[in-house]
Design an enzyme around this catalytic site. Structure first.
Site, PDB file in Angstrom:
ATOM      1  N   ASP A 108       0.859  -1.192   0.000  1.00  0.00           N
ATOM      2  CA  ASP A 108       0.000   0.000   0.000  1.00  0.00           C
ATOM      3  C   ASP A 108       0.894   1.241   0.000  1.00  0.00           C
ATOM      4  O   ASP A 108       1.757   1.381   0.860  1.00  0.00           O
ATOM      5  CB  ASP A 108      -0.901  -0.017   1.246  1.00  0.00           C
ATOM      6  CG  ASP A 108      -1.750  -1.291   1.275  1.00  0.00           C
ATOM      7  OD1 ASP A 108      -2.402  -1.580   0.266  1.00  0.00           O
ATOM      8  OD2 ASP A 108      -1.738  -1.999   2.302  1.00  0.00           O
ATOM      9  N   LYS A 112      -0.904   9.931   0.684  1.00  0.00           N
ATOM     10  CA  LYS A 112      -1.100  11.233   1.349  1.00  0.00           C
ATOM     11  C   LYS A 112       0.018  11.481   2.364  1.00  0.00           C
ATOM     12  O   LYS A 112       0.387  10.583   3.113  1.00  0.00           O
ATOM     13  CB  LYS A 112      -2.454  11.259   2.070  1.00  0.00           C
ATOM     14  CG  LYS A 112      -3.623  11.272   1.095  1.00  0.00           C
ATOM     15  CD  LYS A 112      -4.914  11.608   1.798  1.00  0.00           C
ATOM     16  CE  LYS A 112      -6.028  11.625   0.753  1.00  0.00           C
ATOM     17  NZ  LYS A 112      -7.273  11.066   1.264  1.00  0.00           N
ATOM     18  N   ASP A 144       3.255   0.670  -8.248  1.00  0.00           N
ATOM     19  CA  ASP A 144       2.731   1.460  -9.372  1.00  0.00           C
ATOM     20  C   ASP A 144       2.834   2.946  -9.048  1.00  0.00           C
ATOM     21  O   ASP A 144       2.496   3.776  -9.886  1.00  0.00           O
ATOM     22  CB  ASP A 144       1.252   1.125  -9.615  1.00  0.00           C
ATOM     23  CG  ASP A 144       0.390   1.612  -8.463  1.00  0.00           C
ATOM     24  OD1 ASP A 144       0.660   1.216  -7.308  1.00  0.00           O
ATOM     25  OD2 ASP A 144      -0.530   2.432  -8.704  1.00  0.00           O
TER      26      ASP A 144
HETATM   27  C1  LIG Z   1      -1.838  -3.792  -2.075  1.00  0.00           C
HETATM   28  S1  LIG Z   1      -1.790  -5.403  -1.363  1.00  0.00           S
HETATM   29  C2  LIG Z   1      -0.550  -6.230  -2.358  1.00  0.00           C
HETATM   30  C3  LIG Z   1      -0.670  -7.716  -2.245  1.00  0.00           C
HETATM   31  C4  LIG Z   1       0.337  -8.514  -3.095  1.00  0.00           C
HETATM   32  N1  LIG Z   1       1.706  -8.288  -2.675  1.00  0.00           N
HETATM   33  C5  LIG Z   1       0.172  -8.209  -4.549  1.00  0.00           C
HETATM   34  O1  LIG Z   1       1.050  -7.525  -5.114  1.00  0.00           O
HETATM   35  O2  LIG Z   1      -0.828  -8.622  -5.125  1.00  0.00           O
HETATM   36  C6  LIG Z   1      -0.903  -5.108   0.138  1.00  0.00           C
HETATM   37  C7  LIG Z   1      -0.998  -6.280   1.116  1.00  0.00           C
HETATM   38  O3  LIG Z   1      -0.137  -6.023   2.208  1.00  0.00           O
HETATM   39  C8  LIG Z   1      -0.796  -6.407   3.403  1.00  0.00           C
HETATM   40  N2  LIG Z   1      -0.206  -5.609   4.470  1.00  0.00           N
HETATM   41  C9  LIG Z   1      -0.272  -4.267   4.626  1.00  0.00           C
HETATM   42  N3  LIG Z   1       0.425  -3.879   5.704  1.00  0.00           N
HETATM   43  C10 LIG Z   1       0.927  -5.026   6.250  1.00  0.00           C
HETATM   44  C11 LIG Z   1       1.734  -5.287   7.374  1.00  0.00           C
HETATM   45  N4  LIG Z   1       2.158  -4.294   8.156  1.00  0.00           N
HETATM   46  N5  LIG Z   1       2.056  -6.573   7.635  1.00  0.00           N
HETATM   47  C12 LIG Z   1       1.634  -7.587   6.838  1.00  0.00           C
HETATM   48  N6  LIG Z   1       0.879  -7.392   5.751  1.00  0.00           N
HETATM   49  C13 LIG Z   1       0.529  -6.125   5.460  1.00  0.00           C
HETATM   50  C14 LIG Z   1      -2.257  -6.111   3.150  1.00  0.00           C
HETATM   51  O4  LIG Z   1      -3.094  -6.891   4.001  1.00  0.00           O
HETATM   52  C15 LIG Z   1      -2.400  -6.492   1.685  1.00  0.00           C
HETATM   53  O5  LIG Z   1      -2.795  -7.829   1.514  1.00  0.00           O
END
Ligand SMILES: C[S@@+](CC[C@H](N)C(=O)[O-])C[C@H]1O[C@@H](n2cnc3c(N)ncnc32)[C@H](O)[C@@H]1O
Length: 198
Positions: A108, A112, A144
């Site tokens: 993610d 912001k 991205d």
């Molecule tokens: C935008 S998705 C990308 C998923 C995958 N890597 C992909 O490219 O399809 C980000 C993922 O990171 C996980 N995530 C976010 N912060 C995290 C954290 N601190 N520890 C473990 N997972 C996390 C979210 O639950 C989500 O499934």
């Protein structure tokens, strides 16, 4: 509530664990970690291409890990280990020089300014990633988001801990994560970075 049949294959890790030697170093296998794996198509396809390796797929969202586990079970893929755990907590549990490759794909971006602190990648965390990689082990990142790309490029280069690699190995270039596919469908470009630990 852990009440689905696939839950018995998902390890729930908490701060009670301080080291994971048994799961990581004692396997005798080459280990990769997909951190923030989401639904984990990347882990599945990597596991298919590298059946001799062990792929740990970690995420905080149990629903996504269930999807990953179901898909792998259906396909008979036995070398992916889903871990339900927060990323920084997991990395803190991993012994030094354990991983051959570590992937953080399309995390993610928290674009912001006031949310920047939520980003996974910071200078301190990059030091931890270096600690758990074997010397020469690869850190693979994609996004991205142009600003996040630039920030991570600067943080990792500035750390002096990694050597930038010019291109992805063929088996990585051939696999897109779920989010990469999603962004591509929307016309967005996902860029990748690869470094080798010094
Ligand atoms: C935008 S998705 C990308 C998923 C995958 N890597 C992909 O490219 O399809 C980000 C993922 O990171 C996980 N995530 C976010 N912060 C995290 C954290 N601190 N520890 C473990 N997972 C996390 C979210 O639950 C989500 O499934």
């Amino acid at each position: 509530m852990l009440d689905k049949p696939e839950d018995k294959y998902i390890s729930i890790l908490t701060g009670d664990y301080c080291r994971l030697d048994d799961r990581f170093t004692l396997t005798g296998k080459t280990i990769e970690l997909d951190l923030g794996c989401g639904k984990g198509s990347f882990s599945t396809r990597l596991a298919e291409r590298c059946p001799e390796r062990l792929i740990f797929a970690a995420d905080v969202m149990i629903g996504r890990l269930r999807k990953l586990q179901k898909r792998n079970a259906r396909a008979g893929i036995a070398n992916v280990r889903p871990l339900r755990v927060e990323a920084a907590q997991l990395v803190a549990m991993i012994p030094d020089r354990t991983l051959t490759r570590l992937h953080i794909l399309c995390p993610d971006p928290w674009p912001k300014e006031r949310h920047r602190a939520h980003r996974l990648l910071s200078s301190e965390f990059v030091g931890q990633l270096h600690r758990v990689l074997k010397p020469g082990g690869h850190f693979h990142f994609s996004t991205d988001d142009p600003a996040y790309y630039e920030a991570v490029r600067r943080i990792v280069s500035g750390s002096g801990l990694f050597r930038k690699q010019s291109k992805l190995p063929a088996e990585l270039a051939a696999i897109s994560s779920d989010f990469e596919l999603r962004w591509n469908e929307q016309g967005k470009t996902v860029r990748h970075l690869l470094w080798a630990a010094r």
